[in-house]
Design a protein around this motif. Structure first.
Motif, PDB file in Angstrom:
ATOM      1  N   ALA A 141      39.824  40.354  34.936  1.00 31.06           N
ATOM      2  CA  ALA A 141      38.018  40.698  34.991  1.00 31.06           C
ATOM      3  C   ALA A 141      37.556  39.690  34.417  1.00 31.06           C
ATOM      4  CB  ALA A 141      38.235  41.974  35.187  1.00 31.06           C
ATOM      5  N   ASP A 178      39.720  24.259  31.798  1.00 28.33           N
ATOM      6  CA  ASP A 178      39.082  25.219  33.277  1.00 28.33           C
ATOM      7  C   ASP A 178      39.813  25.124  33.899  1.00 28.33           C
ATOM      8  OD1 ASP A 178      37.492  27.053  34.283  1.00 28.33           O
ATOM      9  OD2 ASP A 178      36.068  25.306  34.597  1.00 28.33           O
ATOM     10  N   ARG A 215      37.840  35.799  34.681  1.00 29.37           N
ATOM     11  CA  ARG A 215      37.201  35.909  34.587  1.00 29.37           C
ATOM     12  C   ARG A 215      35.660  35.349  34.359  1.00 29.37           C
ATOM     13  NH1 ARG A 215      37.762  39.342  40.325  1.00 29.37           N
ATOM     14  NH2 ARG A 215      38.992  37.973  41.880  1.00 29.37           N
ATOM     15  N   ALA A 216      35.288  36.602  33.900  1.00 28.72           N
ATOM     16  CA  ALA A 216      34.172  36.747  32.654  1.00 28.72           C
ATOM     17  C   ALA A 216      33.690  35.721  31.661  1.00 28.72           C
ATOM     18  CB  ALA A 216      34.266  37.776  31.250  1.00 28.72           C
ATOM     19  N   ARG A 217      35.370  34.743  30.986  1.00 33.21           N
ATOM     20  CA  ARG A 217      35.394  33.925  30.569  1.00 33.21           C
ATOM     21  C   ARG A 217      34.566  31.770  31.530  1.00 33.21           C
ATOM     22  NH1 ARG A 217      41.439  33.363  27.801  1.00 33.21           N
ATOM     23  NH2 ARG A 217      40.888  30.706  26.959  1.00 33.21           N
ATOM     24  N   LEU A 218      35.553  32.333  32.696  1.00 31.61           N
ATOM     25  CA  LEU A 218      35.656  31.429  33.573  1.00 31.61           C
ATOM     26  C   LEU A 218      34.120  31.639  34.004  1.00 31.61           C
ATOM     27  CD1 LEU A 218      38.478  31.516  35.789  1.00 31.61           C
ATOM     28  CD2 LEU A 218      37.550  29.217  34.581  1.00 31.61           C
ATOM     29  N   GLU A 219      33.259  32.210  33.711  1.00 27.79           N
ATOM     30  CA  GLU A 219      32.102  32.238  34.610  1.00 27.79           C
ATOM     31  C   GLU A 219      30.762  31.160  33.192  1.00 27.79           C
ATOM     32  OE1 GLU A 219      30.255  35.977  35.546  1.00 27.79           O
ATOM     33  OE2 GLU A 219      32.218  36.363  36.714  1.00 27.79           O
ATOM     34  N   PRO A 220      31.132  31.448  32.287  1.00 29.06           N
ATOM     35  CA  PRO A 220      30.158  30.426  31.798  1.00 29.06           C
ATOM     36  C   PRO A 220      30.103  28.688  32.168  1.00 29.06           C
ATOM     37  CG  PRO A 220      30.628  32.388  30.124  1.00 29.06           C
ATOM     38  CD  PRO A 220      31.416  32.681  31.509  1.00 29.06           C
ATOM     39  N   SER A 235      31.832  27.555  34.379  1.00 27.79           N
ATOM     40  CA  SER A 235      31.265  27.626  35.864  1.00 27.79           C
ATOM     41  C   SER A 235      30.420  26.284  36.138  1.00 27.79           C
ATOM     42  CB  SER A 235      31.911  28.421  36.949  1.00 27.79           C
ATOM     43  OG  SER A 235      33.059  28.942  37.037  1.00 27.79           O
ATOM     44  N   PRO A 236      29.129  27.090  35.990  1.00 24.60           N
ATOM     45  CA  PRO A 236      28.044  25.735  36.120  1.00 24.60           C
ATOM     46  C   PRO A 236      27.831  24.675  35.035  1.00 24.60           C
ATOM     47  CG  PRO A 236      26.870  27.946  35.210  1.00 24.60           C
ATOM     48  CD  PRO A 236      28.632  27.990  35.375  1.00 24.60           C
ATOM     49  N   ARG A 290      42.115  27.746  35.937  1.00 22.74           N
ATOM     50  CA  ARG A 290      41.619  28.983  37.285  1.00 22.74           C
ATOM     51  C   ARG A 290      43.275  28.960  37.769  1.00 22.74           C
ATOM     52  NH1 ARG A 290      36.780  28.878  39.320  1.00 22.74           N
ATOM     53  NH2 ARG A 290      35.520  27.348  37.902  1.00 22.74           N
TER      54      ARG A 290
END
Length: 113
Positions: free
Chosen positions: A97, A6, A100-105, A107-108, A10
């Motif tokens: 985009a 991750d 970012r879509a790959r990173l969003e899941p 992140s939590p 980033r």
């Protein structure tokens, strides 16, 4: 010491966003150059009002027509460069985009750790 995948994504995202800002800056610079050139031409465009000395008022529509034609000519000179940068910007936006879509899941999960 292991590096989180991750963290690599980033870093990649930051580099991609920086490249996008540079491309956007290049487009803005071209726009400023076009504006500067047409602004410098305004006195030359307005001098064609010879009839005013003979009692006829200058035609604002004629000035606008000359202004628009000169602006179109100046813009046409740079159009290939503008088009190429616009396409590059669209590709960069799509890539950012997607990243970012790959990173969003992911992140939590980092927040919980």
């Amino acid at each position: 010491m292991t590096v989180s995948p991750d963290l690599g994504l980033r870093t990649r995202l930051l580099r991609m966003e920086d490249a996008r800002r540079q491309t956007q800056h290049q487009l803005a610079m071209i726009d400023r150059q076009i504006t500067r050139r047409i602004t410098a031409m305004v006195p030359l465009i307005g001098r064609r009002q010879i009839g005013y000395r003979r009692g006829k008022a200058p035609e604002p529509a004629a000035f606008l027509e000359r202004y628009r034609s000169n602006l179109a000519a100046i813009t046409a000179e740079r159009q290939p460069e503008i088009d190429a940068l616009s396409r590059k910007l669209a590709r960069q936006d799509a890539a950012i985009a997607a990243l970012r879509a790959r990173l969003e899941p992911a992140s939590p999960q980092l927040m919980r750790a």
